[in-house]
Enzyme design. Structure first.
Site, PDB file in Angstrom:
ATOM      1  N   ASP A   1      36.834  41.964  37.109  1.00  0.00           N
ATOM      2  CA  ASP A   1      37.272  42.593  35.729  1.00  0.00           C
ATOM      3  C   ASP A   1      38.561  41.975  35.569  1.00  0.00           C
ATOM      4  OD1 ASP A   1      34.621  43.668  35.424  1.00  0.00           O
ATOM      5  OD2 ASP A   1      35.399  45.226  36.718  1.00  0.00           O
TER       6      ASP A   1
ATOM      7  N   LYS B   1      38.775  37.247  33.278  1.00  0.00           N
ATOM      8  CA  LYS B   1      38.672  35.820  33.309  1.00  0.00           C
ATOM      9  C   LYS B   1      38.307  35.324  32.347  1.00  0.00           C
ATOM     10  CE  LYS B   1      36.079  36.753  36.935  1.00  0.00           C
ATOM     11  NZ  LYS B   1      36.308  38.202  37.370  1.00  0.00           N
ATOM     12  N   GLY B   2      37.449  35.930  31.765  1.00  0.00           N
ATOM     13  CA  GLY B   2      36.814  35.529  30.331  1.00  0.00           C
ATOM     14  C   GLY B   2      37.897  34.940  29.388  1.00  0.00           C
TER      15      GLY B   2
ATOM     16  N   ALA C   1      27.487  40.481  36.230  1.00  0.00           N
ATOM     17  CA  ALA C   1      28.797  40.229  35.525  1.00  0.00           C
ATOM     18  C   ALA C   1      28.774  40.311  34.169  1.00  0.00           C
ATOM     19  CB  ALA C   1      29.214  38.450  35.784  1.00  0.00           C
ATOM     20  N   GLY C   2      29.835  40.473  33.425  1.00  0.00           N
ATOM     21  CA  GLY C   2      29.584  40.739  32.056  1.00  0.00           C
ATOM     22  C   GLY C   2      31.031  40.313  31.351  1.00  0.00           C
ATOM     23  N   HIS C   3      30.726  39.601  30.125  1.00  0.00           N
ATOM     24  CA  HIS C   3      31.697  39.070  29.457  1.00  0.00           C
ATOM     25  C   HIS C   3      31.733  39.308  28.016  1.00  0.00           C
ATOM     26  CE1 HIS C   3      34.215  35.240  28.127  1.00  0.00           C
ATOM     27  NE2 HIS C   3      34.613  36.185  27.601  1.00  0.00           N
TER      28      HIS C   3
ATOM     29  N   GLN D   1      32.746  38.183  39.405  1.00  0.00           N
ATOM     30  CA  GLN D   1      33.303  39.004  40.077  1.00  0.00           C
ATOM     31  C   GLN D   1      34.822  38.735  40.711  1.00  0.00           C
ATOM     32  OE1 GLN D   1      29.664  38.330  41.132  1.00  0.00           O
ATOM     33  NE2 GLN D   1      29.369  39.816  39.368  1.00  0.00           N
TER      34      GLN D   1
ATOM     35  N   SER E   1      49.216  36.854  30.074  1.00  0.00           N
ATOM     36  CA  SER E   1      48.454  37.433  28.993  1.00  0.00           C
ATOM     37  C   SER E   1      48.856  38.806  28.503  1.00  0.00           C
ATOM     38  CB  SER E   1      46.602  37.491  29.120  1.00  0.00           C
ATOM     39  OG  SER E   1      46.142  38.155  28.045  1.00  0.00           O
ATOM     40  N   VAL E   2      49.051  39.002  27.215  1.00  0.00           N
ATOM     41  CA  VAL E   2      49.730  40.163  26.663  1.00  0.00           C
ATOM     42  C   VAL E   2      48.920  40.856  25.735  1.00  0.00           C
ATOM     43  CG1 VAL E   2      52.254  39.581  27.217  1.00  0.00           C
ATOM     44  CG2 VAL E   2      51.014  38.937  24.979  1.00  0.00           C
TER      45      VAL E   2
HETATM   46  P1  IMP Z   1      26.007  44.584  42.753  1.00  0.00           P
HETATM   47  O1  IMP Z   1      26.614  43.403  42.696  1.00  0.00           O
HETATM   48  O2  IMP Z   1      25.170  44.811  41.544  1.00  0.00           O
HETATM   49  O3  IMP Z   1      25.174  44.435  44.126  1.00  0.00           O
HETATM   50  O4  IMP Z   1      27.119  45.559  42.721  1.00  0.00           O
HETATM   51  C1  IMP Z   1      27.986  45.462  44.281  1.00  0.00           C
HETATM   52  C2  IMP Z   1      29.295  45.866  43.924  1.00  0.00           C
HETATM   53  O5  IMP Z   1      29.874  44.813  43.126  1.00  0.00           O
HETATM   54  C3  IMP Z   1      29.579  47.252  43.251  1.00  0.00           C
HETATM   55  O6  IMP Z   1      30.782  47.759  43.411  1.00  0.00           O
HETATM   56  C4  IMP Z   1      29.721  46.751  41.560  1.00  0.00           C
HETATM   57  O7  IMP Z   1      30.318  47.555  40.978  1.00  0.00           O
HETATM   58  C5  IMP Z   1      30.512  45.569  41.734  1.00  0.00           C
HETATM   59  N1  IMP Z   1      30.568  44.416  40.799  1.00  0.00           N
HETATM   60  C6  IMP Z   1      29.232  43.716  40.459  1.00  0.00           C
HETATM   61  N2  IMP Z   1      29.486  42.944  39.564  1.00  0.00           N
HETATM   62  C7  IMP Z   1      30.771  43.191  39.012  1.00  0.00           C
HETATM   63  C8  IMP Z   1      31.662  42.536  38.219  1.00  0.00           C
HETATM   64  O8  IMP Z   1      31.289  41.831  37.197  1.00  0.00           O
HETATM   65  N3  IMP Z   1      33.081  43.340  37.890  1.00  0.00           N
HETATM   66  C9  IMP Z   1      33.268  44.388  38.832  1.00  0.00           C
HETATM   67  N4  IMP Z   1      32.558  44.543  39.851  1.00  0.00           N
HETATM   68  C10 IMP Z   1      31.412  44.346  40.004  1.00  0.00           C
END
Ligand code: IMP
Length: 424
Positions: free
Chosen positions: A12, A15-16, A38-40, A224, A413-414
């Site tokens: 988080d 990176k996106g 992950a999430g973007h 991640q 980045s601001v």
């Molecule tokens: P998992 O990847 O769902 O197995 O979660 C394992 C750990 O990684 C947990 O603490 C999640 O909150 C963290 N985690 C997984 N993906 C992300 C991400 O994209 N950003 C931040 N934390 C992540």
């Protein structure tokens, strides 16, 4: 130019935004590890869409996107994203390829992830995203995984699924007192995905070998962050893949000799979502303030992220593991208005000062940060365009981070918009 982009903290980092900027300079974007954990977040005119699996490079016309063999792919989540993109008239087919080596996430992986988290005691909870990531990687290592290529021959796939499910249903029954899942249901679901998924599947190492030979420029995007890496992160509070630089190599099947630069992304402070020690976490009032101002809520689970001062101990660990050539520092604007700003430069553990990140989970969970305190700045940074326009104290803060990490900052980045980026 082939670049690897790495999260240098706990994910988080933002990176996106940097991926979007670098995609413009690349021909191919590769995701190499993780899955739909992950999430973007991407803004389309007035709508917001979150991509979890498909590289956001797909939004740039003409770019090719690859999901590498190191990714764990949930077909359900994959097709949800494909459909959402197609609904917005974004061409996906012929531009998006999936490695036939990628392991697939099955319903029993998601179920096991959830049941394990729900039954864990507070101290053993990882706080996973419950997307089945850990159990799928565990099966890969236990040689019980099923890959996209296994869908090619339906009889073989059925046999494989049957024997793996037998074992996983035993786990469900004996450990979790769950009746188990039906082979018929899973098989018919995957039979439906099969034809369409195979249309996306290619031999990605071969594809990337040819592309790099022809001088195509590749961006390898990490999901991640380094401290969530299964080998180099804060084990066991990590994800189950290699989010650091090595994962780019094994997860895409390219040689390290084709990589020109490794870029690390850090946030101007530190955040963490999920369980696990976090030495530099803010006291409650400041935590609330930064969480709100920085909109620190997970893109995948919506959980509030824990926030803290910039932890230079973990960042230095990332610099070394990844061999960072340069850094992008994100969300500097969020720190405006604080009278003082701290940087954790070491930990005090059991009465001793330690400058390096300790691999012992016990030690890390007892680490007290040793801070260097700097003066803050009041000015709003969201409109800053050049280095010389930053307040002196912001410049000093950035310079101090560069010195401690022995790595140049090239991007600041601001704000979330593309224009709110200062290149040095
Ligand atoms: P998992 O990847 O769902 O197995 O979660 C394992 C750990 O990684 C947990 O603490 C999640 O909150 C963290 N985690 C997984 N993906 C992300 C991400 O994209 N950003 C931040 N934390 C992540």
């Amino acid at each position: 130019m082939n670049r690897i982009l790495i999260g240098a903290q706990w994910g988080d980092e933002g990176k996106g935004k940097i991926i979007d900027l670098l995609t413009a300079k690349s021909d191919i974007v590769v995701r190499y590890q993780g899955g739909n954990n992950a999430g973007h977040t991407v803004k389309f005119d007035s709508e917001t869409c979150v991509l979890h699996l498909i590289p956001s490079g797909i939004l740039h016309a003409g770019k090719i996107c690859v999901i590498g063999g190191g990714v764990v792919l949930d077909p359900e989540a994959f097709f949800e994203e494909v459909r959402a993109l197609e609904k917005r008239n974004i061409r996906v087919r012929g531009r998006l390829f999936v490695s036939d080596q990628a392991h697939m996430i099955f319903p029993y992986h998601k179920l096991l992830d959830r049941l394990k988290e729900e039954s864990a005691s507070e101290k053993d909870m990882i706080g996973t995203t419950k997307k089945g990531i850990g159990p799928c990687y565990a099966d890969k290592m236990a040689r019980l995984g099923i890959r996209v290529a296994d869908l090619k021959y339906l009889d073989y796939f059925a046999q494989r699924l049957e024997s793996v499910l037998k074992e996983r249903n035993e786990t469900l029954r004996k450990i979790y007192n769950h009746p188990g899942l039906s082979f018929k249901e899973i098989f018919s679901k995957f039979k439906k995905y099969r034809k369409e998924l195979l249309e996306f599947a290619i031999d990605t190492p071969r594809y990337l070998y040819d592309a790099t030979k022809r001088g195509k420029s590749v961006l390898f995007e990490g999901a991640q962050g380094t401290l969530l890496d299964v080998d180099h992160g804060t084990y066991p509070f990590v994800t189950s893949s290699n989010a650091s630089v090595g994962g780019a190599i094994t997860g895409s099947g390219v040689s390290p000799t084709v990589i020109d630069r490794v870029i690390g992304v850090v946030k101007a402070y530190t955040t963490r979502v999920g369980e696990g020690p976090f030495p530099s976490q803010f006291p409650p009032r400041l935590l609330k303030h930064i969480q709100t101002k920085g909109e620190e809520f997970g893109a995948t689970t919506g959980r509030p992220r824990r926030c803290g001062w910039f932890d230079a101990v973990i960042a230095r660990h990332s610099v070394r593991i990844n061999g960072l050539d340069e850094m992008a520092i994100m969300k500097l604007d969020i720190l405006s208005g604080l009278s003082e700003i701290k940087i954790a430069t070491a930990y005090r553990i059991g009465g001793k000062i330690r400058k390096d990140y300790p691999h012992s989970t016990y030690e890390f969970s007892h680490a007290q940060p040793v801070y260097e305190t700097m003066k803050g700045w009041k000015e709003d940074l969201s409109g800053v365009k050049r280095w010389k326009d930053f307040p002196l104290n912001a410049q000093k803060y950035l310079k101090r981070i560069e010195t401690i990490l022995e790595t140049p900052i090239k991007i600041i980045s601001v704000g979330s918009k593309r224009a709110q980026t200062v290149f040095l």
